[in-house]
Design an enzyme around this catalytic site. Structure first.
Site, short mmCIF file in Angstrom:
data_model
loop_
_atom_site.label_atom_id
_atom_site.label_comp_id
_atom_site.label_asym_id
_atom_site.label_seq_id
_atom_site.Cartn_x
_atom_site.Cartn_y
_atom_site.Cartn_z
N ASP A 20 35.82 37.37 36.60
CA ASP A 20 36.51 37.45 37.70
C ASP A 20 35.67 37.56 38.74
O ASP A 20 34.90 38.43 38.83
CB ASP A 20 38.04 38.14 37.75
CG ASP A 20 38.78 37.83 38.59
OD1 ASP A 20 39.89 37.30 38.34
OD2 ASP A 20 38.54 38.06 39.97
N ILE A 21 35.77 36.73 39.79
CA ILE A 21 35.13 37.02 41.03
C ILE A 21 35.46 38.01 42.01
O ILE A 21 34.35 38.89 42.77
CB ILE A 21 34.93 35.65 42.07
CG1 ILE A 21 33.88 35.71 43.07
CG2 ILE A 21 36.26 35.66 42.99
CD1 ILE A 21 33.61 34.53 43.91
N ASN A 51 49.73 35.90 34.95
CA ASN A 51 50.75 36.03 35.89
C ASN A 51 51.26 34.59 36.27
O ASN A 51 50.87 33.56 36.29
CB ASN A 51 49.93 36.21 37.48
CG ASN A 51 49.22 37.88 37.50
OD1 ASN A 51 50.01 38.50 37.07
ND2 ASN A 51 48.07 37.85 38.07
N GLY A 61 52.98 36.76 40.91
CA GLY A 61 51.66 37.02 41.59
C GLY A 61 50.60 35.79 41.44
O GLY A 61 49.43 36.30 41.57
N GLN A 62 50.83 34.58 40.89
CA GLN A 62 49.71 33.75 40.39
C GLN A 62 49.39 33.12 41.82
O GLN A 62 50.05 32.67 42.57
CB GLN A 62 50.45 32.81 39.69
CG GLN A 62 49.53 31.66 39.00
CD GLN A 62 49.92 30.51 37.95
OE1 GLN A 62 51.17 30.76 37.71
NE2 GLN A 62 49.19 29.83 37.65
N HIS A 94 45.66 31.09 33.24
CA HIS A 94 44.43 32.02 32.90
C HIS A 94 45.10 33.14 32.56
O HIS A 94 46.05 33.69 32.86
CB HIS A 94 43.68 32.11 34.01
CG HIS A 94 44.12 32.43 35.25
ND1 HIS A 94 44.83 31.65 36.16
CD2 HIS A 94 44.51 33.52 35.90
CE1 HIS A 94 45.45 32.25 37.28
NE2 HIS A 94 45.20 33.41 37.13
N LEU A 95 44.41 33.84 31.55
CA LEU A 95 44.69 35.23 30.90
C LEU A 95 43.62 36.03 31.30
O LEU A 95 42.50 35.87 31.09
CB LEU A 95 44.67 34.93 29.46
CG LEU A 95 44.85 36.14 28.45
CD1 LEU A 95 46.29 36.63 28.68
CD2 LEU A 95 44.93 35.73 27.15
N HIS A 96 43.98 37.20 32.11
CA HIS A 96 43.11 38.11 32.72
C HIS A 96 43.03 39.09 31.39
O HIS A 96 43.90 39.42 30.52
CB HIS A 96 43.86 39.11 33.60
CG HIS A 96 44.26 38.32 34.90
ND1 HIS A 96 43.43 38.28 36.19
CD2 HIS A 96 45.14 37.40 35.05
CE1 HIS A 96 43.94 37.67 36.83
NE2 HIS A 96 44.97 37.03 36.56
P1 AMP Z 1 46.10 35.01 39.60
O1 AMP Z 1 46.53 35.99 40.89
O2 AMP Z 1 46.74 35.54 38.47
O3 AMP Z 1 46.27 33.52 39.72
O4 AMP Z 1 44.55 35.19 39.33
C1 AMP Z 1 43.56 34.47 39.85
C2 AMP Z 1 42.36 35.30 39.84
O5 AMP Z 1 41.21 34.48 40.20
C3 AMP Z 1 42.02 36.20 40.68
O6 AMP Z 1 41.83 37.83 40.09
C4 AMP Z 1 40.76 35.98 41.65
O7 AMP Z 1 39.97 37.24 41.88
C5 AMP Z 1 40.17 35.01 40.49
N1 AMP Z 1 39.06 34.01 41.23
C6 AMP Z 1 39.38 33.23 42.38
N2 AMP Z 1 38.44 32.59 42.64
C7 AMP Z 1 37.40 32.86 41.55
C8 AMP Z 1 36.23 32.38 41.48
N3 AMP Z 1 35.63 31.41 42.19
N4 AMP Z 1 35.54 32.75 40.28
C9 AMP Z 1 36.00 33.73 39.60
N5 AMP Z 1 37.31 34.08 39.62
C10 AMP Z 1 37.94 33.64 40.72
#
Ligand code: AMP
Ligand code: ZN
Length: 112
Positions: free
Chosen positions: A30-31, A85, A91-92, A98-100
């Protein structure tokens, strides 16, 4: 989906910090990490939300990938958090499923 951020990661148009890959799944860092380890696991196929997931085999693969990533990242012994999410109240922010996998520190409950 040409305008989807995570599809661009899958295609290589944007280079992710990759930690795991197989023919159906990609995992990358994650960035904006919320813990010392924060990895996102995505299906290579564009599926917008958990609500759109109808492939049980793929769902299982995502879970097993989470376990494999946790092991690979050294989280297995102390434990870790997995989160999906879904849509607005969930909170998506990125509408490619995607799975964190989050770990390396103590997690709290309940989520905010
Ligand atoms: P969500 O809120 O569950 O949709 O999570 C989206 C996630 O994507 C967040 O934790 C962001 O930090 C992550 N994210 C957004 N842009 C990037 C990127 N370019 N590379 C890696 N992760 C990202
Ligand atoms: Zn996508």
């Amino acid at each position: 989906m040409s305008d989807c951020l995570f599809c661009k990661m899958v295609s290589g148009e944007i280079k992710p910090d990759k930690v795991y890959e197989n023919d159906r799944i990609l995992a990358f860092r994650d960035i904006n990490p919320q813990a010392p380890v924060h990895v996102l696991i995505v299906p290579k196929r564009h599926i917008p939300t958990l609500d759109d997931l109808d492939d049980g085999e793929l769902a299982g693969e995502l879970m097993l990938a989470a376990k494999a990533v946790a092991e690979q990242e050294g989280l297995a012994a102390d434990g870790y958090r997995t989160v999906i999410n879904c849509k607005g109240h969930g909170g998506q922010d990125v509408f490619h499923l995607h799975l964190h996998v989050i770990g390396g520190r103590q997690m709290s409950w309940p989520p905010g």
